[in-house]
Design a protein around this motif. Structure first.
Motif, mmCIF file in Angstrom:
data_model
loop_
_atom_site.group_PDB
_atom_site.id
_atom_site.type_symbol
_atom_site.label_atom_id
_atom_site.label_comp_id
_atom_site.label_asym_id
_atom_site.label_seq_id
_atom_site.Cartn_x
_atom_site.Cartn_y
_atom_site.Cartn_z
ATOM 1 N N PHE A 3 14.817 27.309 -36.466
ATOM 2 C CA PHE A 3 13.820 27.186 -35.394
ATOM 3 C C PHE A 3 12.507 27.675 -35.985
ATOM 4 C CE2 PHE A 3 11.477 28.627 -31.710
ATOM 5 C CZ PHE A 3 11.861 27.787 -30.675
ATOM 6 N N PHE A 4 11.606 26.737 -36.281
ATOM 7 C CA PHE A 4 10.355 27.133 -36.946
ATOM 8 C C PHE A 4 9.151 26.706 -36.134
ATOM 9 C CE2 PHE A 4 12.677 26.456 -41.233
ATOM 10 C CZ PHE A 4 13.124 27.778 -41.223
ATOM 11 N N LYS A 5 8.122 27.538 -36.181
ATOM 12 C CA LYS A 5 6.830 27.120 -35.629
ATOM 13 C C LYS A 5 6.298 25.976 -36.500
ATOM 14 C CE LYS A 5 5.194 30.416 -32.567
ATOM 15 N NZ LYS A 5 6.173 30.033 -31.576
ATOM 16 N N VAL A 6 5.524 25.111 -35.891
ATOM 17 C CA VAL A 6 4.950 23.999 -36.642
ATOM 18 C C VAL A 6 4.013 24.521 -37.731
ATOM 19 C CG1 VAL A 6 3.199 22.195 -36.416
ATOM 20 C CG2 VAL A 6 5.115 22.273 -34.816
ATOM 21 N N SER A 7 4.197 24.051 -38.962
ATOM 22 C CA SER A 7 3.295 24.372 -40.085
ATOM 23 C C SER A 7 3.473 23.255 -41.107
ATOM 24 C CB SER A 7 3.682 25.713 -40.721
ATOM 25 O OG SER A 7 4.950 25.577 -41.343
#
Ligand code: TXA
Ligand code: MG
Length: 362
Positions: A3-7
């Motif tokens: 689960f990653f923040k958008v980058s």
């Protein structure tokens, strides 16, 4: 599942997963999508599995640029009138919440379109989605990232809660801007048919094309809702027109609570006496503050009743963006009955009312 923040990095990782046949949930301007390589039948099969989606329900194919449309659609099968309509609509509304049904290119596997020779195609209006598409397969098949029939996700957390471990990566891009799914449009006849009302309002479509719509019945009452292993044929009650768009299943987009949809007059008459609600956790969902206040004035609200409003000022855009958001919250609070007020039936109100009515049909 990651689960990653958008980058830059997380989008690149998502693109690699998609190229390798995995599933990535990603933000779009409408709702979160559950994406797979649109050319990979094995990856697409996983989408149906994870969502528990019947195989008769075709997926939307997302592309990043109009010039790649040829890879997905067979435009040679369109007559010149339909082509004209297509480019008018595409130039005006893409990127944006409009899915157009077109004859499919042979490179798109049948499983993606549930055996139909057409595909619903759109360019999403979201930077992350566009980058993910460009860096991976050039086309991503993606339904909404929720279990079949339940509320659509407007936050990455909604995806995590409902599909969590079953997918490879969730890209967290915050709350969806529009909050209801794309409008699904059939332009193949002389007229234009809206198969699913959504984020592009009917009025805008007919203003741009100048073509009169053949009235299609989206408030279907006689549809067989049971899931069958064959293609579902839906017949409009009024016009007798037949078309296949399983998204028109009467029961869909449903919260866990029992949902009752009411006109403004009906909800204002909802008697809020304690004894009516004592045994069930109840919520009222008003379209605007004006109606909520009129109701409060007439009633003596019970403290346990949750009162929500889609848009204080009655803004249709704000109301649409809050709809699934609030229904998710009410589900999380363990509400068992929701009384919801219909939106005015124009612009995005048509999509709001469509989702409410289908959510109520369980
Ligand atoms: O905004 C959206 O449309 C979101 C985001 C992720 O793009 N996607 C979405 O997909 O809502 P889904 O699978 O939940 O809904 C797709 C709808 C279904 O009602 C399906 O029946 C219809 O599009 N559809 C897809 N292909 C079709 C086709 N070839 N003919 C008729 N209807 C089609
Ligand atoms: Mg869906």
């Amino acid at each position: 599942m990651n689960f990653f923040k958008v980058s830059e990095e997380s989008i690149k990782e998502g693109a690699e997963i998609i190229k390798n046949g995995g599933l990535v949930a990603f933000p779009t301007e409408t709702v979160y999508g559950l994406g797979a390589d649109a050319f990979n039948p094995f990856a697409i099969a996983k989408i149906f599995d994870v969502k528990n989606r019947p195989h008769f329900d075709p997926l939307i194919i997302h592309i990043a640029e109009i010039k790649t449309l040829d890879e997905i659609a067979d435009l040679s099968l369109l007559n010149s009138e339909t082509k004209k309509k297509l480019f008018l609509l595409a130039e005006k509304f893409w990127p944006g919440p409009l899915s157009i049904i077109l004859p499919k290119n042979k490179k798109i596997p049948d499983i993606a379109t549930a055996g139909l020779q057409t595909a619903a195609i759109r360019i999403p209006d979201n930077e992350t989605a566009l980058k993910l598409i460009s860096l991976s397969a050039g086309a991503i098949a993606a339904p909404s990232a929720n279990p079949f029939g339940s509320l659509s996700p407007t936050r990455a957390e909604h995806v995590r809660e409902s599909l969590g471990e079953k997918i490879d990566l969730i890209l967290d891009g915050g709350q969806s801007r529009i909050g209801v799914e794309s409008t699904v449009l059939d332009i193949s006849d002389d007229s234009i048919k809206i198969l699913r009302p959504g984020g592009t309002p009917r009025e805008a479509i007919f203003q741009i094309t100048g073509i009169r719509e053949q009235e299609t019945e989206t408030r279907i009452t006689n549809v067989e809702c049971g899931i069958r292993n064959e293609e579902l044929e839906i017949v409009s009650q009024e016009s007798g027109v037949k078309f296949n768009s399983p998204g028109l299943l009467k029961s869909h987009y449903a919260p866990k609570a029992r949902l009752f949809v009411m006109s403004k007059d009906e909800i204002l008459k909802q008697d809020c006496k304690i004894e009516n609600y004592a045994s069930q956790k109840t919520a009222f969902l008003f379209f605007d503050a004006e109606t909520r206040d009129a109701w409060r004035y007439a009633q003596m609200p019970h403290d346990d009743i949750i009162v929500n409003v889609l848009s204080e000022s009655g803004s249709m855009i704000e109301a649409a963006s809050h709809l699934f958001e609030i229904l998710h919250e009410l589900d999380n609070c363990g509400v068992s009955v929701i009384y919801a007020q219909e939106a005015p039936h124009h612009g995005l109100g048509e999509a709001i009312n469509d989702r409410l009515k289908r959510g109520a049909s369980v």
